[in-house]
Design an enzyme around this catalytic site. Structure first.
Site, PDB file in Angstrom:
ATOM      1  N   HIS A 170       0.817  -1.219   0.000  1.00 12.24           N
ATOM      2  CA  HIS A 170       0.000   0.000   0.000  1.00 12.24           C
ATOM      3  C   HIS A 170       0.852   1.272   0.000  1.00 12.24           C
ATOM      4  CE1 HIS A 170      -3.128  -2.886   0.768  1.00 12.24           C
ATOM      5  NE2 HIS A 170      -2.538  -3.241   1.894  1.00 12.24           N
ATOM      6  N   ARG A 171       2.050   1.168  -0.551  1.00  9.74           N
ATOM      7  CA  ARG A 171       2.982   2.305  -0.627  1.00  9.74           C
ATOM      8  C   ARG A 171       3.386   2.844   0.748  1.00  9.74           C
ATOM      9  NH1 ARG A 171       4.557   2.803  -5.513  1.00  9.74           N
ATOM     10  NH2 ARG A 171       3.123   2.591  -7.234  1.00  9.74           N
ATOM     11  N   LEU A 172       3.335   1.995   1.753  1.00 13.44           N
ATOM     12  CA  LEU A 172       3.782   2.366   3.100  1.00 13.44           C
ATOM     13  C   LEU A 172       5.243   1.935   3.251  1.00 13.44           C
ATOM     14  CD1 LEU A 172       0.592   1.251   5.068  1.00 13.44           C
ATOM     15  CD2 LEU A 172       1.160   3.527   4.164  1.00 13.44           C
TER      16      LEU A 172
END
Length: 194
Positions: A170-172
């Protein structure tokens, strides 16, 4: 935290050597000319450690001209299969003649001859011209060793900043940054927002 970024790089690089299909030592090299205009190209890492990250090239080409007037560079390793990248920034110095001679001697003969035949980064009227020059250099050194050209050698990027980026769901992403301390003996470590 307080890890050694060179040791972390070593660990990631060892994994890349087994996971990456092509050129795990490929790195983007960014330089800038005297006016600050950037340029980036792929080169190959040929040595690294606490004393710097080493690559070799023609010292009369564009990257060398940039480094002559602005002796600083940024490197980027992108290992897609591992979902990782490493960014390195710092000042650049010339590798020693002994280092350059040793690496040049380890190259394949055609690569050695190619170094003599190429006026790297300069205009070329046709492929045939380059092939003719290669044939001439091949004849010149036939039956003997190929010495390192005086215009060819290594550069060492001394890391002042190292960022290790790990892809997360999740692009974390996870971004760890290491900045060399003022006395040059250690590292200050922190995290960056993705």
């Amino acid at each position: 935290m307080a890890d050694d970024p060179i040791a972390l790089f070593d660990s990631w690089y060892a994994e890349a050597k087994t996971a990456e299909l092509n050129d795990p030592n490929a790195m983007a090299l960014a330089t800038a000319d005297a006016a600050g205009r950037p340029s980036v190209r792929m080169v190959l890492l040929k040595g690294h450690g606490a004393d710097g990250f080493v690559f070799y090239t023609n010292r009369e080409g564009r990257k060398a001209a940039d480094l002559a007037v602005n002796p600083a560079a940024a490197l980027l390793f992108h290992w897609k299969s591992l979902r990782r990248q490493v960014r390195i920034e710092g000042p650049v110095t010339l590798a020693t003649d002994a280092q350059s001679d040793a690496y040049f001697a380890s190259r394949g003969r055609d690569s050695q001859l190619g170094a003599w035949a190429s006026d790297q980064s300069r205009p070329l009227d046709s492929r045939a011209t380059f092939e003719t020059r290669f044939a001439e250099v091949t004849a010149r050194f036939e039956g003997g060793g190929v010495p390192r050209p005086p215009f060819w050698g290594g550069y060492v990027v001394m890391p002042q900043r190292i960022e290790l980026w790990q892809d997360r769901a999740h692009r974390l992403h996870e971004r760890r940054v290491f900045i060399r301390d003022d006395n040059g003996n250690g590292w200050n470590e922190g995290l960056l927002f993705p």
